[in-house]
Design a protein around this motif. Structure first.
Motif, PDB file in Angstrom:
ATOM      1  N   ALA A   9       5.862   3.117   7.172  1.00  0.00           N
ATOM      2  CA  ALA A   9       4.414   2.991   7.325  1.00  0.00           C
ATOM      3  C   ALA A   9       4.048   1.972   8.388  1.00  0.00           C
ATOM      4  O   ALA A   9       3.138   2.174   9.165  1.00  0.00           O
ATOM      5  CB  ALA A   9       3.788   2.609   5.988  1.00  0.00           C
ATOM      6  N   MET A  10       4.713   0.826   8.432  1.00  0.00           N
ATOM      7  CA  MET A  10       4.538  -0.223   9.431  1.00  0.00           C
ATOM      8  C   MET A  10       3.099  -0.721   9.553  1.00  0.00           C
ATOM      9  O   MET A  10       2.621  -1.012  10.626  1.00  0.00           O
ATOM     10  CB  MET A  10       5.014   0.263  10.793  1.00  0.00           C
ATOM     11  CG  MET A  10       6.496   0.499  10.812  1.00  0.00           C
ATOM     12  SD  MET A  10       7.325  -0.621  11.848  1.00  0.00           S
ATOM     13  CE  MET A  10       7.904   0.453  13.118  1.00  0.00           C
ATOM     14  N   GLY A  11       2.378  -0.773   8.441  1.00  0.00           N
ATOM     15  CA  GLY A  11       1.082  -1.419   8.428  1.00  0.00           C
ATOM     16  C   GLY A  11      -0.056  -0.627   9.035  1.00  0.00           C
ATOM     17  O   GLY A  11      -1.163  -1.104   9.098  1.00  0.00           O
ATOM     18  N   LYS A  12       0.170   0.564   9.519  1.00  0.00           N
ATOM     19  CA  LYS A  12      -0.893   1.345  10.119  1.00  0.00           C
ATOM     20  C   LYS A  12      -1.568   2.180   9.038  1.00  0.00           C
ATOM     21  O   LYS A  12      -0.923   2.762   8.190  1.00  0.00           O
ATOM     22  CB  LYS A  12      -0.331   2.252  11.206  1.00  0.00           C
ATOM     23  CG  LYS A  12       0.187   1.476  12.399  1.00  0.00           C
ATOM     24  CD  LYS A  12       0.521   2.395  13.530  1.00  0.00           C
ATOM     25  CE  LYS A  12       0.919   1.581  14.727  1.00  0.00           C
ATOM     26  NZ  LYS A  12       2.271   1.766  15.118  1.00  0.00           N
ATOM     27  N   SER A  13      -2.900   2.231   9.078  1.00  0.00           N
ATOM     28  CA  SER A  13      -3.611   3.036   8.089  1.00  0.00           C
ATOM     29  C   SER A  13      -3.530   4.495   8.524  1.00  0.00           C
ATOM     30  O   SER A  13      -3.856   4.833   9.659  1.00  0.00           O
ATOM     31  CB  SER A  13      -5.057   2.585   7.981  1.00  0.00           C
ATOM     32  OG  SER A  13      -5.692   2.722   9.229  1.00  0.00           O
ATOM     33  N   PRO A  40      -1.853  -1.923  -1.741  1.00  0.00           N
ATOM     34  CA  PRO A  40      -0.989  -2.262  -0.600  1.00  0.00           C
ATOM     35  C   PRO A  40       0.228  -3.065  -1.058  1.00  0.00           C
ATOM     36  O   PRO A  40       0.123  -3.898  -1.973  1.00  0.00           O
ATOM     37  CB  PRO A  40      -1.886  -3.095   0.311  1.00  0.00           C
ATOM     38  CG  PRO A  40      -2.953  -3.616  -0.577  1.00  0.00           C
ATOM     39  CD  PRO A  40      -3.146  -2.588  -1.644  1.00  0.00           C
ATOM     40  N   ARG A  41       1.354  -2.806  -0.434  1.00  0.00           N
ATOM     41  CA  ARG A  41       2.581  -3.513  -0.791  1.00  0.00           C
ATOM     42  C   ARG A  41       2.593  -4.913  -0.186  1.00  0.00           C
ATOM     43  O   ARG A  41       1.987  -5.127   0.874  1.00  0.00           O
ATOM     44  CB  ARG A  41       3.788  -2.736  -0.277  1.00  0.00           C
ATOM     45  CG  ARG A  41       3.957  -1.429  -0.989  1.00  0.00           C
ATOM     46  CD  ARG A  41       5.231  -0.752  -0.568  1.00  0.00           C
ATOM     47  NE  ARG A  41       5.471   0.397  -1.430  1.00  0.00           N
ATOM     48  CZ  ARG A  41       6.539   1.151  -1.367  1.00  0.00           C
ATOM     49  NH1 ARG A  41       7.472   0.894  -0.480  1.00  0.00           N
ATOM     50  NH2 ARG A  41       6.693   2.164  -2.176  1.00  0.00           N
ATOM     51  N   SER A  43       4.855  -6.315   1.456  1.00  0.00           N
ATOM     52  CA  SER A  43       5.477  -6.309   2.777  1.00  0.00           C
ATOM     53  C   SER A  43       4.475  -5.997   3.883  1.00  0.00           C
ATOM     54  O   SER A  43       4.643  -6.430   5.019  1.00  0.00           O
ATOM     55  CB  SER A  43       6.617  -5.291   2.820  1.00  0.00           C
ATOM     56  OG  SER A  43       6.108  -3.996   2.578  1.00  0.00           O
ATOM     57  N   SER A  44       3.412  -5.259   3.545  1.00  0.00           N
ATOM     58  CA  SER A  44       2.414  -4.926   4.563  1.00  0.00           C
ATOM     59  C   SER A  44       1.487  -6.102   4.847  1.00  0.00           C
ATOM     60  O   SER A  44       0.748  -6.089   5.835  1.00  0.00           O
ATOM     61  CB  SER A  44       1.596  -3.717   4.128  1.00  0.00           C
ATOM     62  OG  SER A  44       0.853  -4.026   2.975  1.00  0.00           O
ATOM     63  N   ARG A  45       1.501  -7.115   3.990  1.00  0.00           N
ATOM     64  CA  ARG A  45       0.657  -8.297   4.191  1.00  0.00           C
ATOM     65  C   ARG A  45       1.331  -9.346   5.056  1.00  0.00           C
ATOM     66  O   ARG A  45       0.733 -10.355   5.382  1.00  0.00           O
ATOM     67  CB  ARG A  45       0.359  -8.960   2.844  1.00  0.00           C
ATOM     68  CG  ARG A  45      -0.652  -8.258   2.002  1.00  0.00           C
ATOM     69  CD  ARG A  45      -1.055  -9.117   0.833  1.00  0.00           C
ATOM     70  NE  ARG A  45       0.007 -10.042   0.427  1.00  0.00           N
ATOM     71  CZ  ARG A  45       0.205 -10.464  -0.801  1.00  0.00           C
ATOM     72  NH1 ARG A  45      -0.568 -10.037  -1.763  1.00  0.00           N
ATOM     73  NH2 ARG A  45       1.182 -11.303  -1.086  1.00  0.00           N
TER      74      ARG A  45
END
Length: 121
Positions: A9-13, A40-41, A43-45
């Protein structure tokens, strides 16, 4: 293989996925289910919170340890100040750090360091 491609996913919506058709074939094949909102996980923060303590510790470490050899070389390139050396500094950072994004971030940090040196004397 996961559904988000090779890099996750790499943080992209992502855009909302279309509803399933209930058929076994086709673009939106699959059983019809009600989608639930997934929180949200952690790791995405990563890197989103700026702690005063963390910044202070990083500042002290930078003061004590100084710059890595490649960082010193980047600073020297940036002191020259031409567009080609600015690009060369990015290429150097990119080679050392692995990605274009990290390289750009490092180049910005080194630019800050150069401007701080100029302000001091």
């Amino acid at each position: 293989r996961n559904s988000q491609g090779a890099h996750g996913a790499m943080g992209k919506s992502t855009a909302p996925k279309p509803e399933r058709t209930g058929m076994a074939a086709g673009l939106n094949k699959g059983f019809i289910v009600t989608r639930r909102e997934v929180p949200p996980r952690p790791s995405s923060r990563r890197g989103s919170r700026k702690s005063v303590k963390v910044n202070f510790v990083r500042e002290v470490v930078r003061e004590v340890v100084g710059f890595a050899p490649y960082e010193r070389r980047m600073i020297e390139l940036m002191k020259i100040g031409s567009a080609s050396t600015y690009k060369r500094a990015l290429k150097l950072a990119k080679r050392r750090l692995g990605t274009h994004k990290r390289g750009k971030k490092k180049r910005e940090q080194m630019q800050e360091a150069v401007s701080a040196m100029r302000r001091k004397g």
